[in-house]
Design a protein around this motif. Structure first.
Motif, PDB file in Angstrom:
ATOM      1  N   MET A 197       0.859  -1.162   0.000  1.00 46.07           N
ATOM      2  CA  MET A 197       0.000   0.000   0.000  1.00 46.07           C
ATOM      3  C   MET A 197       0.909   1.229   0.000  1.00 46.07           C
ATOM      4  O   MET A 197       1.757   1.390   0.857  1.00 46.07           O
ATOM      5  CB  MET A 197      -0.888  -0.056   1.248  1.00 46.07           C
ATOM      6  N   ALA A 203       1.955   5.285   0.160  1.00 40.45           N
ATOM      7  CA  ALA A 203       1.578   6.389   1.036  1.00 40.45           C
ATOM      8  C   ALA A 203       0.562   7.294   0.353  1.00 40.45           C
ATOM      9  O   ALA A 203      -0.293   7.869   0.987  1.00 40.45           O
ATOM     10  CB  ALA A 203       2.814   7.173   1.454  1.00 40.45           C
ATOM     11  N   SER A 240      -2.982   5.913   0.767  1.00 40.07           N
ATOM     12  CA  SER A 240      -3.411   6.122   2.138  1.00 40.07           C
ATOM     13  C   SER A 240      -3.807   7.586   2.367  1.00 40.07           C
ATOM     14  O   SER A 240      -4.813   7.877   3.006  1.00 40.07           O
ATOM     15  CB  SER A 240      -2.300   5.723   3.095  1.00 40.07           C
ATOM     16  N   GLN A 241      -3.025   8.500   1.832  1.00 41.96           N
ATOM     17  CA  GLN A 241      -3.337   9.918   1.971  1.00 41.96           C
ATOM     18  C   GLN A 241      -4.647  10.267   1.269  1.00 41.96           C
ATOM     19  O   GLN A 241      -5.465  11.022   1.795  1.00 41.96           O
ATOM     20  CB  GLN A 241      -2.203  10.776   1.417  1.00 41.96           C
ATOM     21  N   ASP A 248      -7.560   8.853   3.293  1.00 43.70           N
ATOM     22  CA  ASP A 248      -7.782   9.688   4.475  1.00 43.70           C
ATOM     23  C   ASP A 248      -8.493  10.991   4.098  1.00 43.70           C
ATOM     24  O   ASP A 248      -9.412  11.434   4.792  1.00 43.70           O
ATOM     25  CB  ASP A 248      -6.455  10.012   5.167  1.00 43.70           C
ATOM     26  N   LEU A 302      -8.511   0.913   1.227  1.00 42.32           N
ATOM     27  CA  LEU A 302      -7.072   0.855   1.488  1.00 42.32           C
ATOM     28  C   LEU A 302      -6.472  -0.474   1.038  1.00 42.32           C
ATOM     29  O   LEU A 302      -5.290  -0.537   0.682  1.00 42.32           O
ATOM     30  CB  LEU A 302      -6.795   1.058   2.977  1.00 42.32           C
ATOM     31  N   GLN A 303      -7.270  -1.532   1.045  1.00 40.50           N
ATOM     32  CA  GLN A 303      -6.789  -2.860   0.674  1.00 40.50           C
ATOM     33  C   GLN A 303      -6.700  -3.054  -0.832  1.00 40.50           C
ATOM     34  O   GLN A 303      -6.019  -3.960  -1.305  1.00 40.50           O
ATOM     35  CB  GLN A 303      -7.702  -3.934   1.263  1.00 40.50           C
TER      36      GLN A 303
END
Length: 186
Positions: free
Chosen positions: A1, A3, A6-7, A10, A46-47
């Motif tokens: 994953m 960054a 993920s950002q 989020d 996310l996965q």
């Protein structure tokens, strides 16, 4: 994953989680279940091997994907409910006869039924007696008592409603059909 994924997730969560919660609430899910569904949806994002740069309109993408998730959740819950119904022995619902035997053996309940019946107005008690224990029709009760048929019906309705409400307070799982078979014993 990465960054960046993920950002992006989020950021999308901060921007759109309230909108997705409202969508789930409109579909009929409760507050807690809606919150759980939204959080699980973002965890699943996310996965995935998603390329955030390929998504031009994140709001439309997330709304569509979440709607599909709600449809899938509804379908799986419906299938699960069917499985539970089809599996014998999973849930046991006693018959009216079994409920009757259980009720007769419960003196506290018998006292509650007796008290509820005695608290009914005299007209309601009389009409219930004639209807359920002498087997008279509404018209026959009207002839015998001199009341209008609508009055007989209203007295039956009010009597049953009052007894059901009073007994439901103390014995919510009681099958009301069993109560009528017990009244002559009181």
């Amino acid at each position: 994953m990465s960054a960046t994924l993920s950002q992006h997730v989020d950021n999308w969560y901060a921007l759109f989680h309230v909108q997705l919660m409202r969508l789930a609430l409109r579909w009929g899910y409760g507050d807690d279940e809606s919150r759980d569904l939204v959080q699980q949806f973002f965890l699943d994002l996310l996965q995935k091997n998603l390329e955030p740069g390929t998504i031009d309109n994140p709001q439309a993408y997330l709304t569509s994907a979440f709607s599909r998730r709600l449809i899938d959740h509804y379908r799986s819950a419906r299938v699960q409910k069917k499985r539970e119904v089809l599996q014998p022995g999973n849930t046991y619902e006693p018959s009216v006869l079994e409920s009757l035997v259980q009720v007769q053996s419960n003196e506290e309940l018998m006292a509650a039924i007796r008290a509820a019946y005695k608290r009914l107005p005299a007209r309601c008690r009389r009409v219930i007696q004639l209807k359920y224990y002498e087997g008279l029709t509404t018209e026959q009760i009207a002839e015998r008592t001199g009341l209008h048929t609508r009055t007989v019906y209203n007295n039956l309705y009010e009597g049953i409603k009052a007894m059901r409400a009073e007994l439901h307070k103390t014995h919510p799982r009681l099958k009301f059909a069993a109560v009528f078979s017990l009244l002559p014993l009181l």
